[in-house]
Design a protein around this motif. Structure first.
Motif, PDB file in Angstrom:
ATOM      1  N   PHE A  55       0.816  -1.209   0.000  1.00  0.00           N
ATOM      2  CA  PHE A  55       0.000   0.000   0.000  1.00  0.00           C
ATOM      3  C   PHE A  55       0.857   1.270   0.000  1.00  0.00           C
ATOM      4  CE2 PHE A  55      -2.401   3.395   2.102  1.00  0.00           C
ATOM      5  CZ  PHE A  55      -3.527   3.430   1.305  1.00  0.00           C
ATOM      6  N   TYR A  56       1.850   1.331   0.884  1.00  0.00           N
ATOM      7  CA  TYR A  56       2.645   2.556   1.017  1.00  0.00           C
ATOM      8  C   TYR A  56       3.774   2.645  -0.010  1.00  0.00           C
ATOM      9  CZ  TYR A  56       0.016   3.572   5.186  1.00  0.00           C
ATOM     10  OH  TYR A  56      -1.005   3.847   6.055  1.00  0.00           O
ATOM     11  N   ALA A  57       4.220   1.534  -0.541  1.00  0.00           N
ATOM     12  CA  ALA A  57       5.201   1.479  -1.627  1.00  0.00           C
ATOM     13  C   ALA A  57       6.375   2.444  -1.436  1.00  0.00           C
ATOM     14  CB  ALA A  57       4.518   1.727  -2.968  1.00  0.00           C
ATOM     15  N   LEU A  58       7.080   2.282  -0.331  1.00  0.00           N
ATOM     16  CA  LEU A  58       8.221   3.156  -0.053  1.00  0.00           C
ATOM     17  C   LEU A  58       9.292   3.064  -1.135  1.00  0.00           C
ATOM     18  CD1 LEU A  58       8.668   2.722   3.803  1.00  0.00           C
ATOM     19  CD2 LEU A  58       7.496   4.555   2.566  1.00  0.00           C
ATOM     20  N   GLU A  59       9.409   1.906  -1.774  1.00  0.00           N
ATOM     21  CA  GLU A  59      10.379   1.782  -2.867  1.00  0.00           C
ATOM     22  C   GLU A  59      10.087   2.790  -3.971  1.00  0.00           C
ATOM     23  OE1 GLU A  59       9.827  -2.527  -1.457  1.00  0.00           O
ATOM     24  OE2 GLU A  59       8.639  -0.720  -1.594  1.00  0.00           O
ATOM     25  N   ARG A  60       8.831   2.998  -4.264  1.00  0.00           N
ATOM     26  CA  ARG A  60       8.455   3.950  -5.306  1.00  0.00           C
ATOM     27  C   ARG A  60       8.803   5.377  -4.876  1.00  0.00           C
ATOM     28  NH1 ARG A  60       3.123   2.896  -5.861  1.00  0.00           N
ATOM     29  NH2 ARG A  60       2.492   4.800  -4.848  1.00  0.00           N
ATOM     30  N   LEU A  61       8.582   5.667  -3.614  1.00  0.00           N
ATOM     31  CA  LEU A  61       8.867   7.003  -3.085  1.00  0.00           C
ATOM     32  C   LEU A  61      10.364   7.317  -3.140  1.00  0.00           C
ATOM     33  CD1 LEU A  61       7.671   9.500  -1.636  1.00  0.00           C
ATOM     34  CD2 LEU A  61       8.074   8.303   0.510  1.00  0.00           C
ATOM     35  N   TRP A  62      11.202   6.317  -2.880  1.00  0.00           N
ATOM     36  CA  TRP A  62      12.643   6.534  -2.803  1.00  0.00           C
ATOM     37  C   TRP A  62      13.399   5.971  -3.999  1.00  0.00           C
ATOM     38  CZ3 TRP A  62      13.668  10.133   0.444  1.00  0.00           C
ATOM     39  CH2 TRP A  62      12.817  10.320   1.532  1.00  0.00           C
ATOM     40  N   ARG A  63      12.705   5.672  -5.085  1.00  0.00           N
ATOM     41  CA  ARG A  63      13.337   5.018  -6.230  1.00  0.00           C
ATOM     42  C   ARG A  63      14.453   5.834  -6.879  1.00  0.00           C
ATOM     43  NH1 ARG A  63       7.969   5.672  -9.102  1.00  0.00           N
ATOM     44  NH2 ARG A  63       8.125   7.760  -9.973  1.00  0.00           N
ATOM     45  N   ASP A  64      14.468   7.145  -6.686  1.00  0.00           N
ATOM     46  CA  ASP A  64      15.530   7.966  -7.251  1.00  0.00           C
ATOM     47  C   ASP A  64      16.817   7.909  -6.430  1.00  0.00           C
ATOM     48  OD1 ASP A  64      13.876   8.730  -9.332  1.00  0.00           O
ATOM     49  OD2 ASP A  64      13.229  10.575  -8.346  1.00  0.00           O
ATOM     50  N   CYS A  65      16.736   7.328  -5.260  1.00  0.00           N
ATOM     51  CA  CYS A  65      17.923   7.189  -4.407  1.00  0.00           C
ATOM     52  C   CYS A  65      18.650   5.895  -4.766  1.00  0.00           C
ATOM     53  CB  CYS A  65      17.513   7.127  -2.936  1.00  0.00           C
ATOM     54  SG  CYS A  65      16.760   8.650  -2.344  1.00  0.00           S
ATOM     55  N   PRO A  66      19.984   5.920  -4.667  1.00  0.00           N
ATOM     56  CA  PRO A  66      20.726   4.695  -4.988  1.00  0.00           C
ATOM     57  C   PRO A  66      20.448   3.592  -3.965  1.00  0.00           C
ATOM     58  CG  PRO A  66      22.211   6.463  -4.282  1.00  0.00           C
ATOM     59  CD  PRO A  66      20.841   7.038  -4.319  1.00  0.00           C
ATOM     60  N   THR A  67      20.390   2.362  -4.463  1.00  0.00           N
ATOM     61  CA  THR A  67      20.255   1.243  -3.536  1.00  0.00           C
ATOM     62  C   THR A  67      21.630   0.919  -2.964  1.00  0.00           C
ATOM     63  OG1 THR A  67      20.485  -0.356  -5.310  1.00  0.00           O
ATOM     64  CG2 THR A  67      18.231   0.230  -4.673  1.00  0.00           C
ATOM     65  N   ILE A  68      21.619   0.338  -1.789  1.00  0.00           N
ATOM     66  CA  ILE A  68      22.852  -0.089  -1.136  1.00  0.00           C
ATOM     67  C   ILE A  68      22.969  -1.589  -1.354  1.00  0.00           C
ATOM     68  CG2 ILE A  68      24.014  -0.368   1.093  1.00  0.00           C
ATOM     69  CD1 ILE A  68      22.516   2.200   1.997  1.00  0.00           C
ATOM     70  N   THR A  69      24.105  -2.006  -1.853  1.00  0.00           N
ATOM     71  CA  THR A  69      24.334  -3.433  -2.069  1.00  0.00           C
ATOM     72  C   THR A  69      24.414  -4.132  -0.725  1.00  0.00           C
ATOM     73  OG1 THR A  69      25.548  -2.951  -4.099  1.00  0.00           O
ATOM     74  CG2 THR A  69      25.879  -5.127  -3.122  1.00  0.00           C
ATOM     75  N   LEU A  70      23.620  -5.178  -0.583  1.00  0.00           N
ATOM     76  CA  LEU A  70      23.584  -5.928   0.667  1.00  0.00           C
ATOM     77  C   LEU A  70      24.565  -7.097   0.591  1.00  0.00           C
ATOM     78  CD1 LEU A  70      19.732  -5.909   1.260  1.00  0.00           C
ATOM     79  CD2 LEU A  70      21.464  -4.392   2.252  1.00  0.00           C
ATOM     80  N   PRO A  71      25.024  -7.565   1.752  1.00  0.00           N
ATOM     81  CA  PRO A  71      25.961  -8.697   1.752  1.00  0.00           C
ATOM     82  C   PRO A  71      25.357  -9.924   1.061  1.00  0.00           C
ATOM     83  CG  PRO A  71      25.803  -7.707   3.936  1.00  0.00           C
ATOM     84  CD  PRO A  71      24.728  -7.082   3.095  1.00  0.00           C
ATOM     85  N   ALA A  72      26.223 -10.763   0.523  1.00  0.00           N
ATOM     86  CA  ALA A  72      25.782 -11.959  -0.215  1.00  0.00           C
ATOM     87  C   ALA A  72      24.978 -12.916   0.654  1.00  0.00           C
ATOM     88  CB  ALA A  72      26.996 -12.665  -0.803  1.00  0.00           C
ATOM     89  N   ASP A  73      25.202 -12.902   1.965  1.00  0.00           N
ATOM     90  CA  ASP A  73      24.480 -13.832   2.835  1.00  0.00           C
ATOM     91  C   ASP A  73      23.098 -13.331   3.229  1.00  0.00           C
ATOM     92  OD1 ASP A  73      25.613 -11.827   4.414  1.00  0.00           O
ATOM     93  OD2 ASP A  73      26.059 -13.163   6.102  1.00  0.00           O
ATOM     94  N   VAL A  74      22.706 -12.179   2.726  1.00  0.00           N
ATOM     95  CA  VAL A  74      21.340 -11.672   2.967  1.00  0.00           C
ATOM     96  C   VAL A  74      20.442 -12.254   1.882  1.00  0.00           C
ATOM     97  CG1 VAL A  74      19.846  -9.644   2.987  1.00  0.00           C
ATOM     98  CG2 VAL A  74      22.086  -9.568   4.109  1.00  0.00           C
ATOM     99  N   THR A  75      19.481 -13.029   2.323  1.00  0.00           N
ATOM    100  CA  THR A  75      18.558 -13.671   1.403  1.00  0.00           C
ATOM    101  C   THR A  75      17.194 -13.050   1.560  1.00  0.00           C
ATOM    102  OG1 THR A  75      19.755 -15.739   1.690  1.00  0.00           O
ATOM    103  CG2 THR A  75      17.592 -15.885   0.691  1.00  0.00           C
ATOM    104  N   THR A  76      16.613 -12.626   0.473  1.00  0.00           N
ATOM    105  CA  THR A  76      15.262 -12.099   0.527  1.00  0.00           C
ATOM    106  C   THR A  76      14.328 -13.272   0.220  1.00  0.00           C
ATOM    107  OG1 THR A  76      13.758 -10.387  -0.222  1.00  0.00           O
ATOM    108  CG2 THR A  76      15.291 -11.225  -1.848  1.00  0.00           C
ATOM    109  N   HIS A  77      13.581 -13.671   1.193  1.00  0.00           N
ATOM    110  CA  HIS A  77      12.755 -14.875   1.103  1.00  0.00           C
ATOM    111  C   HIS A  77      11.442 -14.560   0.400  1.00  0.00           C
ATOM    112  CE1 HIS A  77      15.508 -16.951   3.780  1.00  0.00           C
ATOM    113  NE2 HIS A  77      15.625 -15.789   4.383  1.00  0.00           N
ATOM    114  N   GLU A  78      11.098 -15.396  -0.531  1.00  0.00           N
ATOM    115  CA  GLU A  78       9.841 -15.242  -1.264  1.00  0.00           C
ATOM    116  C   GLU A  78       8.870 -16.316  -0.810  1.00  0.00           C
ATOM    117  OE1 GLU A  78       9.442 -12.519  -2.986  1.00  0.00           O
ATOM    118  OE2 GLU A  78      11.529 -12.013  -2.703  1.00  0.00           O
TER     119      GLU A  78
END
Length: 125
Positions: free
Chosen positions: A101-124
């Motif tokens: 609903f709030y879609a913060l990614e859309r709000l901040w999409r112009d900001c660079p993403t920070i690369t996360l460590p390889a051991d961070v898994t985004t679970h689906e």
């Protein structure tokens, strides 16, 4: 200006903690160019209120281990969207419905993403 090394350390620790508790859609943004009050946002989501709280507890435990204490915490009572403010970094843990609903990614999409460590898994699902 970009996020400080200290902010990146907090981002990585928070992302790992969220991953350990099976958070979904973990992402971090460098918002230092847009906001004077913080360097980075970490976003993570969960499928239910209990998981939101478990992720928040793990983030706080892991960041406490590296000497970071939250300045403020909001939304814990409802367990739908908890914001943990560490000054340099703000962690948002949201229920999937609030995330959509709030879609913060859309709000901040112009900001660079920070690369996360390889051991961070985004679970689906």
């Amino acid at each position: 200006m970009t996020a400080t090394d200290h902010a990146l350390e907090l981002v990585h620790a928070a992302a790992r903690a969220a991953s350990d508790k099976l958070a979904k859609q973990i992402i971090a943004f460098d918002v230092s160019e847009q906001l004077a009050i913080t360097d980075a946002f970490v976003l993570a989501s969960a499928t239910n209120d209990r998981q939101v709280k478990a992720i928040v507890d793990e983030v706080e435990d892991k960041l406490r281990e590296i000497g970071a204490k939250p300045i403020r915490r909001e939304g814990e009572r409802d367990g739908r969207w908890v914001l943990i403010d560490y000054g340099d970094v703000v962690v948002h843990v949201q229920h999937e419905e609030e995330r959509a609903f709030y879609a913060l990614e859309r709000l901040w999409r112009d900001c660079p993403t920070i690369t996360l460590p390889a051991d961070v898994t985004t679970h689906e699902r």
